[in-house]
Design an enzyme around this catalytic site. Sequence first.
Site, PDB file in Angstrom:
ATOM      1  CD  GLU A 176      -1.742 -19.690  57.143  1.00  0.00           C
ATOM      2  OE1 GLU A 176      -1.822 -18.689  57.829  1.00  0.00           O
ATOM      3  OE2 GLU A 176      -0.669 -20.413  56.485  1.00  0.00           O
ATOM      4  CD  GLU A 253       0.093 -18.562  52.663  1.00  0.00           C
ATOM      5  OE1 GLU A 253       0.923 -18.205  53.383  1.00  0.00           O
ATOM      6  OE2 GLU A 253      -1.172 -18.070  52.391  1.00  0.00           O
TER       7      GLU A 253
END
Length: 325
Positions: A176, A253
């Site tokens: 991320e 995720e």
Amino acid sequence: MIFKPFLIALGLLSAAQAIKPFTWNKQTFLLHGKPFQIIGGQMDPQRIPHELWTDRLAKARAMGLNTIFSYVYWDQLVPEEGAWETSGNNDIARYFKIAQKQGLNIVLRSGPYICGEHEWGGFPAWLSEVPGMVVRTSNKAYLEAAKFYIDHLGAELKDLMITNGGPILMAQVENEYGSYGDDHVYISSLRDMMREAYGIPLYTNDGGEESMLMGGQIAGALAETDGSPQTGFAARNEYVTDPSSLGPQLDGEYYVTWLDQWASNYTHETDVGNTAAIKQVTSDLEWILKNDSSFSIYMFHGGTNWGFQNGADWGGRAGAHNHEL
Ligand SMILES: *[C@@H]1O[C@H](CO)[C@@H](O)[C@H](O)[C@H]1NC(C)=O
Ligand SMILES: *[C@@H]1O[C@H](CO)[C@@H](O)[C@H](O)[C@H]1NC(C)=O
């Protein structure tokens, strides 16, 4: 051992080499040439006592998962500068071997920064004492430290890569990163390091928003998102245009619940008994499956933060859910 020129003469090697063990086209992943939907779940070996690895992996397979996503904790593997510690819960090669025996594939999430609700996102504490260190940038001291870790990990897991008949399909570059910065020199240095050390396909995983995708995505790595699959997939379709980052959609995720935080004001996060939350999860996962896309449940099994390995919030006191370091 059979002599290579002999096989080439028979036409055996060239035929075998024509099919890449793991790759993708515009729509779908391809495992040994056949369309493959990743039905994944996150489970990190270093949070589980190694005596229980077989049991946990067998349960993941029994639930119907075909792939395990695993963060790897740099601070545990390199507890001191120049050390390489792979005994007990750090024997991650053994964990991946057990996974393969259970019929599971692996997606490797080795950071070097992982977030992962782990202390300093997996960075070893000693990094903070190295002169000139600036983490998560194209800083010389940082890249050298990262290269030591990635090269050692690549050597440790060499036989376990899909290209060598192992279960590891692909590896994630950073984590991320677009939520943190946009130093593309840094991300491409990591990409090159991993390409050389791992020799398997690479991907990035960012939040499903324009600035995050633009900050984290890099040419030559498949761009994927996490969080809500509907908004994440749409954002990837809208903002990522580099063909070398396009391919099947993976929700890297998918949050089935949220993490617990230490503070007297927090209650235990759980979906147990929450029919609305469970309905949302099942309808999202059904939507992804019908969309011919892939997902990883975050987490399949959380395990335990040993000692002081838990992460902490930054950007305010308790209640700031957005920056787990
Ligand atoms: C917990 O709640 C109490 C009462 O609302 C408040 O005074 C206190 O600041 C809160 N503590 C934290 C760590 O947020
Ligand atoms: C999957 O979802 C995306 C985004 O909503 C859409 O553009 C695409 O057509 C869908 N694909 C399939 C196979 O349903």
